[in-house]
Design a protein around this motif. Sequence first.
Motif, mmCIF file in Angstrom:
data_model
loop_
_atom_site.group_PDB
_atom_site.id
_atom_site.type_symbol
_atom_site.label_atom_id
_atom_site.label_comp_id
_atom_site.label_asym_id
_atom_site.label_seq_id
_atom_site.Cartn_x
_atom_site.Cartn_y
_atom_site.Cartn_z
ATOM 1 N N THR A 1 42.477 9.833 0.605
ATOM 2 C CA THR A 1 41.911 10.430 1.959
ATOM 3 C C THR A 1 40.502 10.945 1.679
ATOM 4 O O THR A 1 40.197 11.357 0.492
ATOM 5 C CB THR A 1 42.841 11.578 2.293
ATOM 6 N N CYS A 2 39.865 10.793 2.853
ATOM 7 C CA CYS A 2 38.271 11.439 2.723
ATOM 8 C C CYS A 2 38.409 12.824 3.539
ATOM 9 O O CYS A 2 37.403 13.520 3.783
ATOM 10 C CB CYS A 2 37.466 10.535 3.592
ATOM 11 N N GLY B 1 30.013 8.366 4.133
ATOM 12 C CA GLY B 1 28.620 7.847 3.307
ATOM 13 C C GLY B 1 29.011 6.608 2.459
ATOM 14 O O GLY B 1 30.145 6.079 2.397
ATOM 15 N N ALA B 2 28.055 5.929 1.676
ATOM 16 C CA ALA B 2 28.235 4.393 1.092
ATOM 17 C C ALA B 2 29.211 4.637 0.070
ATOM 18 O O ALA B 2 29.915 3.664 0.034
ATOM 19 C CB ALA B 2 26.944 3.918 0.777
ATOM 20 N N THR C 1 34.361 2.962 -2.387
ATOM 21 C CA THR C 1 35.667 3.196 -3.027
ATOM 22 C C THR C 1 36.463 2.930 -2.211
ATOM 23 O O THR C 1 37.788 2.227 -2.561
ATOM 24 C CB THR C 1 35.635 4.910 -3.318
ATOM 25 N N ILE C 2 36.713 3.001 -0.817
ATOM 26 C CA ILE C 2 37.843 2.573 0.119
ATOM 27 C C ILE C 2 37.953 1.010 -0.149
ATOM 28 O O ILE C 2 39.065 0.458 -0.191
ATOM 29 C CB ILE C 2 37.567 3.024 1.499
ATOM 30 N N VAL D 1 33.209 6.462 11.913
ATOM 31 C CA VAL D 1 33.567 5.039 12.101
ATOM 32 C C VAL D 1 33.433 3.976 10.882
ATOM 33 O O VAL D 1 34.325 3.293 10.680
ATOM 34 C CB VAL D 1 32.493 4.786 13.250
ATOM 35 N N GLN D 2 32.352 4.244 9.942
ATOM 36 C CA GLN D 2 32.327 3.397 8.798
ATOM 37 C C GLN D 2 33.617 3.656 8.002
ATOM 38 O O GLN D 2 33.958 2.770 7.508
ATOM 39 C CB GLN D 2 31.051 3.616 8.076
ATOM 40 N N ILE D 3 33.813 4.847 7.867
ATOM 41 C CA ILE D 3 35.037 4.869 6.882
ATOM 42 C C ILE D 3 36.290 4.478 7.626
ATOM 43 O O ILE D 3 37.124 3.969 6.854
ATOM 44 C CB ILE D 3 35.091 6.853 6.827
#
Length: 178
Positions: A48-49, A81-82, A87-88, A117-119
Motif C-alpha cells: 500500500t501507499c 511520486g516516481a 516500485t508498484i 492518479v499515477q499511483i
Amino acid sequence: YNLEDKNIIAQKTAALVQSGMYILTSGGTSILEFAKSLDPNLNATFFTCSLNAAIEFAHHPSIEVVMIGDKVSKDSMLTTGASAVQTIESIQADLCILGINSLDTQFGLSENDWEVVQIKKAMIKASKKTICIGISEKLNSQQKIKVANLDEIDILITELDPNDPTLLPFKHKGLTIY
C-alpha cells in the motif's frame, strides 16, 4: 461518515481475499474499514501507499505489510511520486483494491489529484484483477483526471444490493457487482 455502509462494503471486499494473495491497495476510509474486517486467520501480503492503511494492516496478526514509499501527499495521506510508481510496476499482484472518488459509466474511474492518479494507474497495471470499492453516492460522478476506463475494472463493490437499479448500467458495461 457513512460507517454502516462502509462496513457492508468492507465485508463484501474481505470475502474476496484469500490466503496467499498479493494485494495492492489505495487509501481512503473504505479501505480502512476493509482492513479492519479481514479474517484474523488470513495470511496474505498487502502492498500500500496509504499511511493509514499500512498502520491498520499492521495490526493484523498474520498479514505482511509492504509500505510503498516516496513523497507523502498531505491531502490524501498517500505516498506518491516516481519511485512509488516504479516500485508498484515491479509487483505482480493478485488483486488491486481501489477506493473510489468518482466512477461513471462513460468517463470511467477518475480523481482530482494527478499524483494519486499515477499511483492508481500503476496499481491497475500491476494486478490480475481490479476491484473498486466505495459508497454509492460516488457513482455517476466524475473528477477532472481519468484513472481508467470501465473495461480496466473487474469488480465494483458498494453498500447496495447487486441488483439495485443504480448498479445496472455498470453491470451492463461488464463489471461484476457485489
